[in-house]
Design a protein around this motif. Structure first.
Motif, short mmCIF file in Angstrom:
data_model
loop_
_atom_site.label_atom_id
_atom_site.label_comp_id
_atom_site.label_asym_id
_atom_site.label_seq_id
_atom_site.Cartn_x
_atom_site.Cartn_y
_atom_site.Cartn_z
N LYS A 1 0.85 -1.19 0.00
CA LYS A 1 0.00 0.00 0.00
C LYS A 1 0.88 1.24 0.00
O LYS A 1 1.98 1.23 0.55
N TRP A 2 0.36 2.31 -0.60
CA TRP A 2 1.16 3.53 -0.71
C TRP A 2 1.38 4.13 0.68
O TRP A 2 0.42 4.49 1.36
N PRO A 3 2.65 4.28 1.11
CA PRO A 3 2.91 4.85 2.44
C PRO A 3 2.59 6.35 2.48
O PRO A 3 2.68 7.05 1.47
N ALA A 4 2.24 6.82 3.64
CA ALA A 4 1.97 8.24 3.81
C ALA A 4 3.22 9.05 3.49
O ALA A 4 4.32 8.71 3.91
N ASP A 5 3.02 10.12 2.71
CA ASP A 5 4.08 11.08 2.39
C ASP A 5 5.17 10.54 1.46
O ASP A 5 6.15 11.25 1.19
N ALA A 6 5.05 9.32 0.99
CA ALA A 6 6.05 8.79 0.05
C ALA A 6 5.78 9.36 -1.34
O ALA A 6 4.63 9.55 -1.74
N THR A 7 6.85 9.64 -2.08
CA THR A 7 6.71 10.14 -3.44
C THR A 7 7.57 9.30 -4.38
O THR A 7 8.59 8.75 -3.99
N SER A 8 7.15 9.23 -5.63
CA SER A 8 7.86 8.43 -6.62
C SER A 8 9.16 9.11 -7.04
O SER A 8 9.21 10.32 -7.20
N ALA A 9 10.19 8.31 -7.22
CA ALA A 9 11.46 8.81 -7.76
C ALA A 9 11.43 8.84 -9.29
O ALA A 9 12.40 9.25 -9.92
N HIS A 10 10.31 8.40 -9.87
CA HIS A 10 10.20 8.35 -11.33
C HIS A 10 8.79 8.79 -11.74
O HIS A 10 8.00 8.00 -12.26
N PRO A 11 8.47 10.09 -11.57
CA PRO A 11 7.13 10.57 -11.88
C PRO A 11 7.00 11.06 -13.33
O PRO A 11 6.11 11.84 -13.64
N PHE A 12 7.86 10.60 -14.20
CA PHE A 12 7.98 11.16 -15.54
C PHE A 12 6.98 10.55 -16.52
O PHE A 12 6.51 9.43 -16.34
N VAL A 13 6.69 11.29 -17.57
CA VAL A 13 5.80 10.81 -18.62
C VAL A 13 6.62 10.36 -19.82
O VAL A 13 7.78 10.75 -19.98
N GLY A 14 6.02 9.55 -20.65
CA GLY A 14 6.72 9.03 -21.81
C GLY A 14 6.75 10.01 -22.96
O GLY A 14 6.02 10.99 -23.00
N GLY A 15 7.61 9.70 -23.93
CA GLY A 15 7.65 10.50 -25.14
C GLY A 15 8.97 11.24 -25.34
O GLY A 15 9.68 11.55 -24.38
N GLU A 16 9.27 11.51 -26.58
CA GLU A 16 10.51 12.17 -26.96
C GLU A 16 10.67 13.54 -26.31
O GLU A 16 11.75 13.89 -25.83
N HIS A 17 9.59 14.33 -26.29
CA HIS A 17 9.69 15.67 -25.73
C HIS A 17 10.05 15.63 -24.25
O HIS A 17 10.93 16.38 -23.80
N ALA A 18 9.39 14.77 -23.50
CA ALA A 18 9.69 14.66 -22.07
C ALA A 18 11.11 14.16 -21.84
O ALA A 18 11.79 14.59 -20.90
N GLY A 19 11.59 13.24 -22.71
CA GLY A 19 12.95 12.74 -22.59
C GLY A 19 13.98 13.83 -22.75
O GLY A 19 14.95 13.92 -21.98
N HIS A 20 13.79 14.69 -23.73
CA HIS A 20 14.74 15.78 -23.95
C HIS A 20 14.67 16.82 -22.83
O HIS A 20 15.71 17.39 -22.45
N GLU A 21 13.49 17.06 -22.31
CA GLU A 21 13.37 17.98 -21.18
C GLU A 21 14.13 17.43 -19.97
O GLU A 21 14.74 18.20 -19.22
N ARG A 22 14.08 16.13 -19.79
CA ARG A 22 14.81 15.51 -18.69
C ARG A 22 16.32 15.69 -18.87
O ARG A 22 17.03 16.04 -17.91
N ILE A 23 16.83 15.47 -20.07
CA ILE A 23 18.27 15.64 -20.32
C ILE A 23 18.69 17.08 -20.04
O ILE A 23 19.70 17.34 -19.39
N LYS A 24 17.90 18.02 -20.54
CA LYS A 24 18.22 19.44 -20.33
C LYS A 24 18.23 19.78 -18.84
O LYS A 24 19.11 20.51 -18.37
N HIS A 25 17.27 19.23 -18.12
CA HIS A 25 17.22 19.47 -16.67
C HIS A 25 18.49 18.97 -15.99
O HIS A 25 19.06 19.65 -15.12
N LEU A 26 18.94 17.79 -16.36
CA LEU A 26 20.12 17.21 -15.74
C LEU A 26 21.36 18.05 -16.02
O LEU A 26 22.23 18.19 -15.16
N VAL A 27 21.46 18.60 -17.21
CA VAL A 27 22.60 19.46 -17.56
C VAL A 27 22.51 20.79 -16.80
O VAL A 27 23.48 21.24 -16.18
#
Length: 622
Positions: free
Chosen positions: A256-282
């Motif tokens: 069951k989902w614990p109180a106050d826990a959050t996902s370490a991978h809340p990302f959406v699929g797709g090329e645009h989201a992937g490039h936004e993630r790379i830019k964020h990391l840089v």
């Protein structure tokens, strides 16, 4: 009026618009005065053996002609809800990109070869609406994927149509530059391969530009054949993919989902989201610090988490490399002002390249070893281990269920398994420990763990998942083999010293302060158990394995189980069937189905049954 000449481009794990060699070639052909084709039909198929498609049935009274998309050894769903959602998002993102270039994307469900065959035949029967002149697709390494390629080649060849299998260019080192003339020449140790392609900064080819223009879709496009229907929106696609999967995947006592826990991978699929993630990391400097943070467990940016986009080709490894080059050389403003900008390769960016090459290597191992990827003996053909098979061992069955539900009694393992079930993600360090726990500490058939990861991981990648499970189980490409045993208690002290990660996902342990008890709740004194409501809890009082390791009162480390904690390099990648009765919209049970050792392996014709039924014989980068 001349009938349209149609080229079918069949997409699978090349779900991107930029740096796509097929679309690049098609776009350039638009500039020619004479084109071999006038129209383009991009096509994506949710393949029946790999994704459950009974949710796409026209009505609840219909039955799917295909077996349920379940794994061979365990009977888990091949594609669980987290990856299904990410995949659907990626498909629809690509569709929008193709539409901006004057094209589009047709979505179908069924068997890849059969659908292509039907399209060719339907156009032949309606010649005035167009003629298929060719079918193009990108090559893959998996046994099933290569069957698809053979089926499509056969369908095109039987109709006298051109067929072209393109090189898969989503990897770091281009196939044409791999220093192995044949698959047999690939070294069995990663380090040897790495030395052959160094320096890594110079290894990739340049990326390809975004297509400017594409041929239009045909005016007439044959529809989806019964008994399935075509989704009209992303939301509909996600619903139909997830609908057949029973609640909680059939686990009797799911996390069951614990109180106050959050996902370490809340990302959406797709090329645009992937490039936004790379830019964020840089921009945030996380590429620069990657070497120092990659073994983290909590948060968004301790690792790149690019593996989900890499796995299905939303982004390519060489695109990531190009972002790194631009940052290192100061060619663009992205990351300007961040530590390391314009100062060449650093520890972090070099480590990212290292992990990208590891993904390459796992894929080349699949090419070399083929169906041995799915055999319990592994690449080594090691028959010395007395694996416990649940179809023959009732105790193993019970242990597997507790393993899946995250109630083993070992804190790090339970936290990872719960996180995986709830979010579709768990860290590289956690994956290594989970795999080692199942295979080395419990001695249970490692393929059960690989199939559970296939079901749940958002970033599931065939080669990375199965190759890395073999590696950690001691039957793959680890030169230390059986000698590498991860001690999950020691590892928890090393990488989660305060127990924050474990307590984040195992909520029952939040009342404990001493990490020794958080990591091994069975060590908690009886009176203390009462205070935090752990008295009588089965997994606290009866852990699957009591692993000897503790911190002494003087701060020194106590006796530990055989084997070392291990270094990075176990389960680096994403984590990968069928059989069963004909699927209905609701499915017929999930969880662990106890298929056991006697089942046909994936390399021995998982699609064979379907072929006969339908064809009539026919990152990490983490």
């Amino acid at each position: 009026m001349t009938a349209p000449r149609i080229l079918i481009y069949l997409l699978r794990r090349d779900l991107r618009f930029a740096d796509n060699p097929v679309l690049h070639d098609i776009s350039r052909s638009c500039e020619l005065s004479h084109q071999p084709y006038t129209h383009l039909l991009p096509l994506y198929i949710f393949a029946a053996p790999q994704v459950e498609i009974s949710g796409f049935l026209i009505s609840e009274s219909e039955r799917s002609p295909y077996p349920e998309a379940r794994s061979t050894t365990s009977g888990f769903w091949r594609c669980g809800p987290h990856r299904a959602k990410f995949l659907a998002e990626s498909v629809w993102d690509l569709r929008r990109s193709l539409e901006t270039a004057g094209s589009g994307l047709e979505i179908r469900t069924g068997l890849v070869g059969q659908i292509v065959k039907e399209l060719i035949e339907t156009y032949a029967e309606n010649a005035k609406h167009g003629e298929v002149v060719g079918v193009w697709m990108t090559s893959e390494e998996g046994v099933e994927e290569q069957r698809e390629e053979r089926d499509v080649r056969k369908a095109a060849g039987a109709a006298g149509k051109d067929f072209k299998l393109w090189t898969d260019e989503k990897y770091y080192v281009d196939d044409r530059d791999v220093p192995c003339k044949t698959p047999r020449d690939l070294p069995d140790v990663f380090t040897s391969y790495r030395k052959q392609v160094e320096p890594l900064r110079d290894a990739p080819r340049r990326t390809l530009p975004v297509p400017k223009k594409l041929p239009p879709l045909p005016g007439f496009i044959p529809g989806q054949t019964a008994p399935f229907k075509t989704p009209s929106s992303l939301e509909e696609t996600i619903t139909w993919l997830i609908e057949p999967l029973e609640k909680d995947l059939g686990l009797p006592n799911p996390p069951k989902w614990p109180a106050d826990a959050t996902s370490a991978h809340p990302f959406v699929g797709g090329e645009h989201a992937g490039h936004e993630r790379i830019k964020h990391l840089v921009e945030t400097g996380n590429m620069t610090t990657y070497k120092d943070t990659r073994n983290g467990m909590l948060g968004l940016d301790f690792s790149t988490k690019l593996s989900a986009w890499l796995a299905i080709g939303c982004v390519t490894a060489r695109q990531i490399h190009q972002y790194l080059l631009d940052f290192e050389d100061g060619h663009t403003d992205l990351g300007k002002g961040v530590q390391g900008y314009g100062k060449g390769e650093n520890r972090g960016t070099a480590a990212v390249r290292f992990e990208l090459l590891w993904r390459d290597y796992m894929r080349l191992c699949t090419r070399k070893f083929g169906h041995r990827l799915f055999r319990v003996e592994g690449f080594r053909n090691d028959k010395s281990t007395a694996w416990k098979y649940p179809d023959k061992d009732e105790d193993a069955q019970k242990k597997i269920m507790r393993f899946l539900e995250g109630t083993t009694g070992t804190g790090l393992i339970d936290a990872s398994q719960r996180e995986l079930f709830l979010t579709g993600y768990t860290s590289n360090r956690a994956r290594q420990n989970v795999a080692s726990f199942l295979a080395k500490h419990l001695g249970i058939d490692w393929r059960i763990g690989a199939e559970w990861y296939e079901c749940l991981l958002i970033d599931y990648d065939l080669s990375s998942n199965w190759g890395n499970w073999q590696y950690t189980a001691g039957v793959g490409n680890d030169p230390r083999g059986e000698a590498r045993v991860f001690n999950p208690v020691k590892q928890a002290f090393d990488y989660d010293p305060e127990g924050a990660y474990v307590k984040n996902w195992v909520e029952e342990l939040r009342g404990l302060d001493d990490p020794q008890y958080v990591f091994q709740a069975w060590r908690t004194p009886v009176e203390a158990r009462k205070d935090v409501k752990l008295e009588g809890v089965q997994w606290v009082e009866d852990p699957l394995k009591k692993i000897e390791f503790r911190i002494s009162n003087h701060g020194g480390r106590g006796r530990k189980a055989p084997g070392k904690g291990g270094k990075a390099g176990g389960s680096r990648g994403g984590g990968g069937g069928g059989g069963g009765t004909s699927g209905t919209r609701g499915g017929n049970g999930g969880g662990y189905n106890r298929r056991g050792k006697a089942e046909r392996t994936r390399g021995q014709g998982r699609m064979g049954t379907m072929d006969k039924a339908v064809w009539n014989g026919a990152v990490s980068a983490q």
